[in-house]
Write a protein that holds these residues in place. Structure first.
Motif, mmCIF file in Angstrom:
data_model
loop_
_atom_site.group_PDB
_atom_site.id
_atom_site.type_symbol
_atom_site.label_atom_id
_atom_site.label_comp_id
_atom_site.label_asym_id
_atom_site.label_seq_id
_atom_site.Cartn_x
_atom_site.Cartn_y
_atom_site.Cartn_z
ATOM 1 N N ARG A 43 0.817 -1.218 0.000
ATOM 2 C CA ARG A 43 0.000 0.000 0.000
ATOM 3 C C ARG A 43 0.851 1.270 0.000
ATOM 4 N NH1 ARG A 43 -5.522 -0.777 0.911
ATOM 5 N NH2 ARG A 43 -6.076 -2.696 1.993
ATOM 6 N N ASN B 82 3.004 7.498 -8.997
ATOM 7 C CA ASN B 82 2.057 6.433 -9.316
ATOM 8 C C ASN B 82 2.522 5.477 -10.419
ATOM 9 O OD1 ASN B 82 -0.223 5.817 -7.893
ATOM 10 N ND2 ASN B 82 -1.550 6.195 -9.662
ATOM 11 N N HIS C 41 -1.949 -3.004 -11.194
ATOM 12 C CA HIS C 41 -2.611 -1.831 -11.768
ATOM 13 C C HIS C 41 -4.071 -1.748 -11.311
ATOM 14 C CE1 HIS C 41 -4.236 0.285 -15.575
ATOM 15 N NE2 HIS C 41 -3.615 1.195 -14.837
ATOM 16 N N ASP C 42 -4.740 -2.888 -11.316
ATOM 17 C CA ASP C 42 -6.171 -2.910 -10.972
ATOM 18 C C ASP C 42 -6.423 -2.715 -9.479
ATOM 19 O OD1 ASP C 42 -6.794 -3.356 -13.566
ATOM 20 O OD2 ASP C 42 -7.534 -5.406 -13.320
ATOM 21 N N LEU C 43 -5.605 -3.351 -8.650
ATOM 22 C CA LEU C 43 -5.918 -3.379 -7.216
ATOM 23 C C LEU C 43 -5.254 -2.244 -6.435
ATOM 24 C CD1 LEU C 43 -5.744 -7.221 -6.474
ATOM 25 C CD2 LEU C 43 -7.726 -5.855 -7.105
ATOM 26 N N GLY D 174 -3.750 0.566 -8.211
ATOM 27 C CA GLY D 174 -3.794 1.803 -8.984
ATOM 28 C C GLY D 174 -2.419 2.271 -9.448
ATOM 29 N N ARG E 16 -10.549 -5.882 -12.360
ATOM 30 C CA ARG E 16 -11.623 -4.877 -12.306
ATOM 31 C C ARG E 16 -12.682 -5.187 -13.337
ATOM 32 N NH1 ARG E 16 -9.624 -0.415 -9.680
ATOM 33 N NH2 ARG E 16 -11.405 0.885 -10.204
ATOM 34 N N TRP F 292 -16.750 -1.408 -11.213
ATOM 35 C CA TRP F 292 -15.930 -0.854 -10.119
ATOM 36 C C TRP F 292 -15.881 0.677 -10.225
ATOM 37 C CZ3 TRP F 292 -11.215 -3.850 -7.949
ATOM 38 C CH2 TRP F 292 -11.519 -5.209 -7.866
ATOM 39 N N PHE G 152 -9.636 1.421 -5.346
ATOM 40 C CA PHE G 152 -8.476 0.532 -5.454
ATOM 41 C C PHE G 152 -8.354 -0.203 -4.127
ATOM 42 C CE2 PHE G 152 -7.672 3.865 -8.540
ATOM 43 C CZ PHE G 152 -7.453 3.093 -9.671
ATOM 44 N N GLY H 106 -5.073 -0.075 -2.517
ATOM 45 C CA GLY H 106 -4.366 1.197 -2.674
ATOM 46 C C GLY H 106 -4.158 1.907 -1.346
#
Ligand code: SF4
Lengths: 146, 481
Positions: free
Chosen positions: B26, B52, B72-74, B76, B90, B94, B99, B102
């Motif tokens: 995270r 990012n 990337h999906d979970l 970000g 995703r 969603w 995220f 995230g």
């Protein structure tokens, strides 16, 4: 006890996995195998929802599967029955509070507890429940429609 | 800095090392952990997420394409230079700011009121048919969505859309005290449950510097090999079903049932849920185990003769769904899929639990359905041999009770642990903070085989898909989590 046109002597079931860990599926497969052979008890899994009397759901209902599940439910002719198979579908499984799930079915006509339900218990629950349904032959022709 | 990240990772791949995990945290770190398959030594690298973004490895290491899409999906975080950043986990439902792993967690997202399907990648052109299968299936099958581009019967391309069963397992494990994890980890996937449980137990024990005594290790080997027998029996039953060889299918289901009833008697659960915990594993009476193996062999031996003597069945499996050794290498295959393509990859060879057991590595030839079937036949017998040897040892060891151990409640640190599950290399990358789980990443055996399955499809006919799919026997649940 609700009236049901089908289901007292035979139950044709369509299965949908809505986020299961595959444990419930393995035991369902065992129900159809040679040891339990539930077909000789009038129970069977069918490929098309059009041929089904009942929708059997496993898993805690992932958000992604909620709509496809609904499409299958709509395709089953009335009257129809919903079965929650296993603790996850029943709303008391370990994934209950995960962000991706809705925590089981809102309502079910029959809940079969267990993680996963063992074949003997599952078949017993289904058979016992079937005997409580109204026999269509002793009922007026149009009864049982919901 | 970012070039270092790429260079280090490529160097490990070139040296023949095994990628254990590639995941993020995270607070903006992306970490890769490699293992030397000769001696089991691990090396970890990290790169920081800056603005990012982090440098993508996918072009150089295609096996991480899905890992990076998942990050990337979970999380970000954007893998810069990734050739295909379509959503993997995703769905269009969603919320864009959601995220789950995230920096700013949202526990209950407000899902959008649209269909969940992501756009499919298909082949365009005259005479091409698009065939969609799933996510619900006409049998007892986990949910997954497959989009085929066909020319007549022939498959040109398969686009696989999984994660229909995504629950958010890694996120619910976060913040849990150590004592709460077992029932969840046990249910990540019913097919590899012992492997998942053992990973969790080993992580806690490693961090606490607790060394399992020989009895505990022996019990775990027995459980792991019992799970392999169960899983291989299941897969060996499903492959004949894929070609309509009902007799072999039904008989194998009967043998599997015999094994499951035995497991229930010996360990209390037909699928071995909740049988391994930190400092503990379910034990069994060695004589009862030996008896069960004898009963199993009585059915197994004639069944093996039946399937090995059926030429029609062999013809149907030969040359279908071929995984080339080069692709197996490139996509990071392991388990049965790699071994059937002639690659000797089995992490039991470096695993402390198997230190003096020497499981034989059964290799196949050709990488086709038949090779995967044959490897499972050989591996099942090898597992029975290991089980018999372990049971004898248990019996001779004059069983003393397991040493009692209480998990220290302020454990902290990171452990990357693995076992050889029936589906391949199963890795957990776990960080504990003061007795609670800070991050739990699961990279299960089948994860890297899904893209490989898609790769193996072109050139086969659509009617072969169920057969090929069954021969890979990939689980959805531990991939989707
Ligand atoms: S009830 Fe248990 S076996 Fe069934 S899907 Fe849930 S966790 Fe798996």
């Amino acid at each position: 006890m609700p009236h049901r046109k089908h289901g007292r002597r035979v139950l044709q079931i369509r299965h949908v996995d809505a986020g299961s860990c595959n444990g419930c599926e393995q035991e369902l497969t065992a129900c159809t195998g040679p040891a339990y052979d539930w077909q000789h008890l009038g129970l069977d899994l069918v490929a098309s929802p059009r041929h089904a009397d009942a929708l059997l759901v496993t898993g805690p209902m992932s958000d992604t599967m909620a709509r496809p599940l609904n499409h299958v439910y709509s395709a089953i002719p009335q009257p129809k029955i919903v079965i929650a198979f296993g603790d996850c579908a029943a709303g008391c499984g370990v994934f209950q509070h995960a962000y991706g799930v809705r925590g089981g079915l809102d309502t079910a006509d029959l809940t079969i507890p267990g993680c996963p339900p063992e074949p003997v218990q599952a078949i017993k629950a289904l058979r016992t429940w079937m005997t409580t349904l109204t026999d269509p032959e002793t009922e007026p022709k149009d009864s049982g429609r919901r | 800095m970012s070039q270092d990240w790429i260079d280090h990772n490529i160097a490990h791949k070139q040296a023949g090392d095994e990628l254990l995990s590639l995941t993020a945290t995270r607070d903006g770190q992306v970490r890769a952990t490699w293992m030397n398959p000769g001696d089991g030594r691990q090396t970890s690298y990290a790169t920081s997420v800056i603005d990012n973004h982090f440098p993508s490895l996918t072009r150089a290491l295609p096996e991480v394409a899905w890992d990076e899409r998942e990050i990337h999906d979970l999380f970000g975080f954007v893998p810069q230079g990734h050739p295909d950043l379509r959503p993997l986990v995703r769905t269009p439902r969603w919320p864009s700011e959601f995220f789950p792993l995230g920096a700013k967690p949202i526990r209950c997202p407000a899902w959008l009121d649209v269909e969940p399907d992501n756009p499919a990648r298909t082949v365009q052109g005259d005479g091409i048919t698009i065939m969609k299968v799933g996510p619900t299936h006409a049998g007892i099958i986990e949910s997954g969505h497959f989009v085929f581009s066909l020319m007549g019967e022939n498959i040109l391309h398969l686009d696989i859309h999984l994660f229909q069963n995504h629950r958010g397992v890694e996120a619910i494990l976060e913040d849990q005290p150590i004592a709460n994890a077992v029932p969840i980890v046990s249910r990540v996937c019913a097919g590899d449950t012992v492997s998942h449980q053992t990973n969790w137990a080993m992580a806690v024990e490693n961090l606490a510097q607790f060394v399992p005594d020989p009895l505990l290790s022996l019990r775990r080997v027995i459980l792991l090999e019992s799970e392999r027998v169960l899983s291989h029996l299941n897969d060996l039953a499903q492959i004949p079903a894929g070609v309509g060889f009902q007799r072999a299918h039904q008989q194998a289901l009967a043998i599997k049932e015999c094994w499951q009833q035995g497991l229930k008697q010996l360990f209390g659960h037909r699928l071995l849920f909740d049988t391994v915990k930190p400092g503990w594993a379910a034990g069994a009476d060695p004589d009862a185990l030996l008896m069960l193996i004898r009963r199993l062999r009585q059915q197994w031996t004639p069944w093996r003769t039946l399937v090995e003597g059926h030429h029609g069945f062999h013809d149907r499996m030969t040359g279908v769904g071929v995984v080339k050794p080069h692709d197996a290498e490139r996509f990071g295959a392991h388990g049965v899929v790699a071994r059937a393509a002639g690659q000797a990859r089995d992490v039991r060879s470096v695993h402390a639990l198997y230190a003096d057991m020497r499981p034989a590595c059964i290799l196949g030839q050709g990488g086709d359905v038949k090779a995967r079937f044959d490897v499972r036949l050989g591996e099942l017998e090898e597992s029975l041999r290991l089980l018999e040897a372990s049971a004898m040892r248990l019996r001779n060891e004059n069983e003393s009770p397991l040493r009692r151990w209480t998990v220290p409640d302020t454990l902290s640190g990171r452990a990357v642990v693995f076992t050889e599950s029936p589906h391949g290399l199963n890795v957990h990358d776990i960080t504990l903070d003061c007795g609670r789980i800070a991050r739990y990443h699961i990279r299960a055996g089948t994860y890297r085989h899904w893209p490989l399955l898609a790769q193996a499809m072109p050139g086969n006919t659509v009617a072969d898909f169920p057969l090929i799919n069954k021969s890979f026997e990939l689980c959805y649940s531990c991939t989707d989590r």
